[in-house]
Design an enzyme around this catalytic site. Sequence first.
Site, PDB file in Angstrom:
ATOM      1  N   GLU A  80       2.926 -73.577 -32.703  1.00  0.00           N
ATOM      2  CA  GLU A  80       3.257 -74.360 -33.339  1.00  0.00           C
ATOM      3  C   GLU A  80       4.473 -73.583 -34.023  1.00  0.00           C
ATOM      4  O   GLU A  80       5.741 -74.626 -33.942  1.00  0.00           O
ATOM      5  CB  GLU A  80       2.561 -75.538 -33.469  1.00  0.00           C
ATOM      6  CG  GLU A  80       2.378 -75.751 -34.669  1.00  0.00           C
ATOM      7  CD  GLU A  80       1.696 -77.153 -35.393  1.00  0.00           C
ATOM      8  OE1 GLU A  80       1.108 -77.030 -34.302  1.00  0.00           O
ATOM      9  OE2 GLU A  80       1.968 -77.053 -36.663  1.00  0.00           O
ATOM     10  N   HIS A  81       4.377 -72.681 -34.650  1.00  0.00           N
ATOM     11  CA  HIS A  81       5.183 -72.597 -35.402  1.00  0.00           C
ATOM     12  C   HIS A  81       6.417 -71.871 -34.551  1.00  0.00           C
ATOM     13  O   HIS A  81       7.550 -71.375 -35.169  1.00  0.00           O
ATOM     14  CB  HIS A  81       4.585 -71.924 -36.797  1.00  0.00           C
ATOM     15  CG  HIS A  81       4.246 -72.518 -37.490  1.00  0.00           C
ATOM     16  ND1 HIS A  81       3.084 -71.597 -38.055  1.00  0.00           N
ATOM     17  CD2 HIS A  81       4.030 -73.937 -37.963  1.00  0.00           C
ATOM     18  CE1 HIS A  81       2.438 -72.599 -38.551  1.00  0.00           C
ATOM     19  NE2 HIS A  81       3.284 -74.349 -38.675  1.00  0.00           N
ATOM     20  N   HIS A  82       5.795 -70.861 -34.072  1.00  0.00           N
ATOM     21  CA  HIS A  82       6.673 -69.757 -32.749  1.00  0.00           C
ATOM     22  C   HIS A  82       7.508 -69.829 -31.786  1.00  0.00           C
ATOM     23  O   HIS A  82       7.960 -69.391 -31.052  1.00  0.00           O
ATOM     24  CB  HIS A  82       6.621 -68.727 -33.564  1.00  0.00           C
ATOM     25  CG  HIS A  82       6.601 -67.924 -34.223  1.00  0.00           C
ATOM     26  ND1 HIS A  82       5.600 -68.669 -35.495  1.00  0.00           N
ATOM     27  CD2 HIS A  82       7.607 -67.919 -35.652  1.00  0.00           C
ATOM     28  CE1 HIS A  82       5.840 -67.868 -37.247  1.00  0.00           C
ATOM     29  NE2 HIS A  82       7.092 -67.603 -37.317  1.00  0.00           N
ATOM     30  N   GLN A 120      -4.293 -71.896 -35.630  1.00  0.00           N
ATOM     31  CA  GLN A 120      -5.714 -71.373 -35.010  1.00  0.00           C
ATOM     32  C   GLN A 120      -6.308 -72.766 -36.175  1.00  0.00           C
ATOM     33  O   GLN A 120      -7.520 -72.858 -35.650  1.00  0.00           O
ATOM     34  CB  GLN A 120      -5.620 -70.434 -35.617  1.00  0.00           C
ATOM     35  CG  GLN A 120      -7.478 -69.890 -35.013  1.00  0.00           C
ATOM     36  CD  GLN A 120      -7.375 -67.926 -34.977  1.00  0.00           C
ATOM     37  OE1 GLN A 120      -6.594 -67.328 -34.803  1.00  0.00           O
ATOM     38  NE2 GLN A 120      -8.916 -67.966 -35.848  1.00  0.00           N
ATOM     39  N   CYS A 150       2.988 -63.812 -32.767  1.00  0.00           N
ATOM     40  CA  CYS A 150       3.980 -63.977 -34.035  1.00  0.00           C
ATOM     41  C   CYS A 150       4.403 -62.982 -34.895  1.00  0.00           C
ATOM     42  O   CYS A 150       4.883 -62.765 -35.452  1.00  0.00           O
ATOM     43  CB  CYS A 150       4.291 -65.125 -34.131  1.00  0.00           C
ATOM     44  SG  CYS A 150       2.478 -66.281 -34.844  1.00  0.00           S
TER      45      CYS A 150
HETATM   46 ZN    ZN Z   1       3.319 -67.901 -35.341  1.00  0.00          ZN
END
Ligand code: ZN
Length: 191
Positions: A80-82, A120, A150
């Site tokens: 969800e960050h990348h 994760q 990522c």
């Molecule tokens: Zn990431």
Amino acid sequence: MTDKLNESIEDLTQNLLKNIGENPEREGLLRTPHRVAKSWEYFSEGYRLNIDDIINNAVFKEDCSEMVVVRDIEFFSMCEHHMIPFFGRCHVGYLPNKRIIGLSKIPRIVDVFSQRLQIQERLTSQIAETLMDILNPIGVGVIMEGRHLCMQMRGVQKQNSFASTSSMVGQFRDSAETRNEFLSIINLKQF
Ligand code: ZN
């Protein structure tokens, strides 16, 4: 996903192509926004699926008290960050409390939560919590091993590193013996 949502993902993709310096009109890219929208329909399917529909009454009364383990379940998810994939294997074990679930349902549960934007750690605990909710077992253990593109593609970490996460609930948390039994079953093969 609605047609409208698909169209806006196509528009976004066209914009992305322009912004990275591409020409969305060149032949190879003409259908790319359409393909990307289709892909995201699949990657995000978990938002539109319902756990009860997936379980579909495949929970059975059974006096089995031995540990049930499904190991090496492949998973693919999106960080969800990348919004870049992470993927790997998931191992699930539980100690039944007079109820078991159809074995094929366990990978389906993994899929439902994988097909969302995830980290994760949360993915691992959602799988464990769902099994606790459905089966009320004596304990649940979930271990996930993932490669995060990522990290790997951006050169943050070494190419071959895995991220390991685990969620141990009930007897899997309380008893080293239970945990070790689970670990020895999934360790039969190197992972
Ligand atoms: Zn990431």
